[in-house]
Structures are given as C-alpha cells and as structure tokens.
Scaffold this motif. Sequence first.
Motif, short mmCIF file in Angstrom:
data_model
loop_
_atom_site.label_atom_id
_atom_site.label_comp_id
_atom_site.label_asym_id
_atom_site.label_seq_id
_atom_site.Cartn_x
_atom_site.Cartn_y
_atom_site.Cartn_z
N UNK A 166 12.92 -3.08 3.43
CA UNK A 166 13.20 -3.96 4.56
C UNK A 166 13.62 -5.36 4.16
N UNK A 167 13.12 -5.83 3.01
CA UNK A 167 13.39 -7.21 2.64
C UNK A 167 14.26 -7.35 1.41
N UNK A 168 13.84 -6.73 0.33
CA UNK A 168 14.49 -6.97 -0.95
C UNK A 168 15.92 -6.42 -0.97
N UNK A 169 16.09 -5.18 -0.52
CA UNK A 169 17.43 -4.60 -0.57
C UNK A 169 18.42 -5.31 0.36
N UNK A 170 18.03 -5.59 1.62
CA UNK A 170 18.96 -6.37 2.45
C UNK A 170 19.26 -7.74 1.85
N UNK A 171 18.27 -8.35 1.20
CA UNK A 171 18.49 -9.66 0.59
C UNK A 171 19.51 -9.55 -0.53
N UNK A 172 19.39 -8.50 -1.34
CA UNK A 172 20.35 -8.31 -2.42
C UNK A 172 21.75 -8.09 -1.86
N UNK A 173 21.83 -7.32 -0.77
CA UNK A 173 23.14 -7.06 -0.15
C UNK A 173 23.77 -8.36 0.34
N UNK A 174 22.95 -9.22 0.93
CA UNK A 174 23.46 -10.49 1.42
C UNK A 174 23.94 -11.37 0.27
N UNK A 175 23.15 -11.39 -0.83
CA UNK A 175 23.56 -12.18 -1.98
C UNK A 175 24.90 -11.69 -2.51
N UNK A 176 25.05 -10.39 -2.49
CA UNK A 176 26.31 -9.80 -2.94
C UNK A 176 27.46 -10.30 -2.06
N UNK A 177 27.18 -10.35 -0.75
CA UNK A 177 28.22 -10.75 0.20
C UNK A 177 28.67 -12.19 -0.02
N UNK A 178 27.75 -13.06 -0.42
CA UNK A 178 28.14 -14.46 -0.64
C UNK A 178 28.49 -14.72 -2.10
N UNK A 179 28.53 -13.65 -2.90
CA UNK A 179 28.95 -13.79 -4.29
C UNK A 179 27.89 -14.30 -5.23
N UNK A 180 26.61 -14.05 -4.90
CA UNK A 180 25.53 -14.56 -5.75
C UNK A 180 24.73 -13.44 -6.40
N UNK A 181 25.24 -12.22 -6.35
CA UNK A 181 24.46 -11.09 -6.89
C UNK A 181 24.08 -11.34 -8.35
N UNK A 182 24.97 -12.02 -9.08
CA UNK A 182 24.72 -12.24 -10.51
C UNK A 182 23.58 -13.20 -10.81
N UNK A 183 23.21 -14.03 -9.83
CA UNK A 183 22.15 -15.00 -10.10
C UNK A 183 20.92 -14.73 -9.23
#
Lengths: 356, 253
Positions: free
Chosen positions: B128-145
């Motif tokens: 519910x939290x961690x995976x959606x958060x990772x997806x959002x980071x990916x969307x704004x281009x921050x998955x790497x950090x």
Amino acid sequence: MTPAARRWLVRAGGVGLLLVAIALPWSVDAYTTSLFARTLVLGLVGVSVALLTGLAGLPTLGQTGPYAAGAYASALVAMHVSSVGVVQVLTGAAAGALFALLTVPLVVYARGVVVLMITLAIGELTVTAAGRWTSVTGGTDGLAGIPAIQPVWGMAPLASDRARYLYTLVVVGVVIAAMVMLLRTPAGLLLRASRDDEARTRASGHRVTGYLAVTFVGAGAVAGIAGSLLITAQQYVSPADFGFDVSALLLLGVVIGGAASIGGAIVGTALVIAVRDWLSGLLPGYAPLLLGGLFVLTAYLFPRGVAGFSTELANLVRSRSRGRTGPGDRPGTGIQGRPSRGEPVGAAPVSSGETR
Amino acid sequence: MTAFATTPLLTAEAVVRRYGSLVAVDRVDLRVADGERHALIGPNGAGKTTLLDLIGGATRVDGGRIRFDGRDITRLGPARRARIGIGRIHQRPAVWPSLTAVENVVVAGWHQAGGFRGVRTRARYRRRLREPAMALLDRVGLAGVASTTAAHLSHGERRQLEIAMALAGRPRLLLLDEPAAGLSGVEVHRLAELLAELPRDVSVLLVEHRLDLVYALADTVTVLHDGRLVTSGEPDEIRNAPAVRRAYAEAVR
Ligand SMILES: Nc1ncnc2c1ncn2[C@@H]1O[C@H](COP(=O)(O)OP(=O)(O)O)[C@@H](O)[C@H]1O
Ligand SMILES: [Mg+2]
C-alpha cells in the motif's frame, strides 16, 4: 566510511558493550556492582529523555516525574502487594504512563525552551509532593526496608548485588530492544518527519500533536519502568533520587551522548554519572566544574554528540576525498531542532532570494 | 468566465491576511472549479504564497471565508485540510531531510493508504505504501535516488520529490507554489509534462513566474498585485489586459 560499515561498527560496539556489561559483576566488588546497577537505571531514564529530546523534539527536564511515580508505585507494591518483578515492572510502567498522561496537555502544545521550563516545573513539583506526602512516600526520610525482588513467580528472591544487577540489565535490555523495534517500524518515520519539519508533516495530514502525546506517554512508561528498577537496585527510595540535579545530569548525558540516539543516551548518561561519582571522589567539590567542562568540550568537538561522532568522521573523510561536504543528516544521530516550527509554511522563502 | 465556473471545488470569499500594518492578502475572491487549472500570477510580494497558505491552512485568515467541496473549512487546521484533499507544494521545497526519498513519499501518502491500518503487516506496508511510493518516484524521475537521504538531494531533486509527495496524498486540489523555480531545462520540461498529464479529477491552483508554463496549462488566470485581485480570466484575455501590464511594469520599476 560507508553507511553499511558504520552500521557494522555501531553493532560491533553495541555487542562489545553488552559483553562487558554482562561480565562486569564478576570483575568488580559488590558495592561497585550496585553502583553500576543504578547507572543502568539512570541510563534507562536517559533513554526516555533522548526519545523526547532528540526524536520527538521536546527537550525535557521533567522525566524525573514519571520516574518518581514509577518508583513510589513499585515500592508500595513491593512492600504491600507482591515481590514479583514482572508485577513491579508493569506497575512502574503504568504509573509512569499515567503520570505522563496527566501532564501531557501541559507539554505537547509548547516547543523548545518553553518545554524545558514546563517540564522543569513538573519535575520540581513532583519532588516537592514526594517530600510532603509523608503517609504514602515516607516524606524526606523516604521508604526503606523494601523486600528483595523475585523476578517471576516461584523464583527465589535476588539476594546479591550481582543478581540484582543482572536483573536490571535484562529488563533494561528488553525495554530498549522493544523501543528500537518500535522506532524501526513506519511509525518511527512519522516521529522523525514531525521532528524534521512539523508544519510540513501537518501539511501531509498528520496529527503531529497526537504523535507527540503518544510518544510522551510512552517515554513516561519507560521512565516508570526505570523507577521500578531503582527500587530493585537500591531497595530504598527518597525524594533525593529525583532532584533537579538528576534531571540536569540526565539532559546533559543525553546531549553529550547525541540526543537522538538510544545507545548514545546510555553511554552519555553513564559518562556523566561516572564523572559525578568517581572523579568527584578524586577532586572533591569539582564535579559541577568537570561536568560543565565535559559539556562544553562535547558541544565543541562533536556538536551531534558521541553517537554523531562516526557520522562526523565519515563526513570528514568524504569531504576530504571527494571535495564534497554533506550535511550529514543521517537519521537517528545528533540533536536536530525543528526548523520550521511555529512559522507558517512558505513564509520563510520570501527573504531567501529564490524568487525572481 | 470559463466553462468551469459552474461547480466550484474551492471558494475563497473576501479573504484577508495582515502582517502588522501590511495587508498581504486584501479581500480576495477566488473560485477554483472541479478539474480546473487555475493560475495565480503577480509580481513578488503580491500575496500569492500567502493566499496558498490561507487555502492550505498553514496560516489563518483575518477575515473572509474559505469553502472546499461545499463545506466551510475556514476554521480547520492544515492537517485536516490535507486529509480532505488539499495538497501543497511549497515555494522552497519542504521535504523531511533525515528521511530517504522513498520514506518521504511514504509519509506523505500515509493517510491515503489507510493510516496505521495500512502498515499493520509488512506485506501491507509494502503493497500500500512502499510500492506506490516507488512508482511515484519513478514518475518524477527519482527512482535512482530512492534510498538517498533527502538532505543529500539537489534542489531540483527535492522539488521533484515534493511533487511526488503531493501526488502521494492523492489531493483533489493541488496547490503549487512556483514549482519550476530553480529547475533545470530538462526538469522544467518533465514538470510541464507531469502537470499536463494530471487527471482531471485533480484541480490545480498554480503560482508560477514562467508565463509559458502558465499559458500552456491554465484554463483561468488570476492576477494579484499588492494583495489585491487585479483581474481574472482566460489566458488570452489576461495576456493582453492593460491592467496586468501595469501591475508587472510597476513591480519591475
Ligand atoms: N510571515 C510573514 N511575516 C510578515 N510579512 C510577511 C510574512 N509572509 C509574507 N509577508 C509579506 O506579505 C507580502 C506577500 O508575500 P507573499 O505572499 O510571500 O508574496 P508572493 O508569494 O506573491 O511573492 C510580502 O510583502 C511579504 O513580505
Ligand atoms: Mg511566493
């Protein structure tokens, strides 16, 4: 030093300290053992101070309040109800939590120095009350002749200082392990976020005041447990155990240890008590001076406390080798204020030069 | 007026905010319709940030009312307003420095994921939290950090992070305070795309100095000057309005 290496170092240090703590009563005399038991007890109160000061951002001089409540409640239970340790520990926790619950409205709406003043007043009132309420607390004479504890039902009472020390060590260890585990859950994130930037945390819909209240009551329970251990360790209690000097020493120890670190809180408290009890024996009358010097030295050398030392070292190494300094804001170390507390969010940038 | 004027999601009626003798926001009326992209422009010191503070609840009004979704929210605190759907990005990126990027998004999306119920088990926390958060980071281009402590992120990264945090709260109204300030060209481009892609069930109130962004996105533009509302209308009207030119010219001096 990488974060992994740092974690490894901290763990190794922790295990080393624990081994020393276990071996201790076999290498020193009974009196010293009992001193160590009391140091452990104060260390646990220090942990509750660190929880509030460093993690919740509520600097406190009043944890002697729930500590005293837990101690007197456990003493009364030990004398009149049960000599079983489990019962006494739970009594201490309940008394400390109740005390915190009653005082929580005074504390959670205040911030910074105001909290310090309010908690100071709470601590002082508690000592005064303990001194006056003779029928329950024995007044300034205190309560003596508290029977020895039996850890669980059916066990023999703990007759030696070594046994009482080990019992104290076990309870302190269990409480700290439970706290560390709780703070590692996502709930710990909320607390750190609230400390980092309270207004921002509210802007994400969090009831920060509620979190602080729960933390305050939890810290009260921890101090209450320390109170019950005090009864076990010295089988005697009086208002002198909860005076202003104790509150000040605790805060000093926690700041020296690195306010947001549980391990640092214990080491810092132990250090401060060592300075008070042992060095003052060598240089009578100089204890306050030595403590003051220790404080200034720590604040100057390691602004983030003993626990922040390895981080500082890591930053130094990093900045030397890569020419880049990081603020070093690793979670769980050092004192961190609440930068945006009380200010409306977004008001500060007006003067920050970021607008064009 | 625009086609959105019929069903207001947010209404500010004659809101006032004073700082001593300075009237930062002076009887401003503002309506943001459901799904509307509403831009708020004006020179520095016009009161744009203060108006967003009043709507988000970070500061209280000295006069006037604020309604959201048909309900008077004038007296509600910022946390309450966030929970009923008002999300915010601050002029200076406000992230939690001691938390990692992904933890920042997790804490921001906490209530959306069901609060403490959402973290009862490790699996649930992850789902519910961690995976959606990772997806959002990916969307704004921050998955790497994602695992980098926010204190160590660059200004632009923090800005992107705060956008992910605001989206994690699934707001119905998104208050954006100069989101493009301090971003690189690439980052501004990504921001514009992200805003354009926002679903229409999110209304946007955007404060921005980059007028190209404003005109590309906004359905309605409102101009503030010295705390007062100068004019409000469709981008084409505003672009050529003499009152707007005057307001800016005066501010530049
Ligand atoms: N917290 C505050 N205290 C005093 N004055 C403030 C505060 N916040 C904003 N102001 C003043 O209010 C006016 C409007 O500021 P602001 O809303 O930040 O403008 P903008 O965002 O349009 O540049 C400015 O003159 C500013 O100096
Ligand atoms: Mg502004």
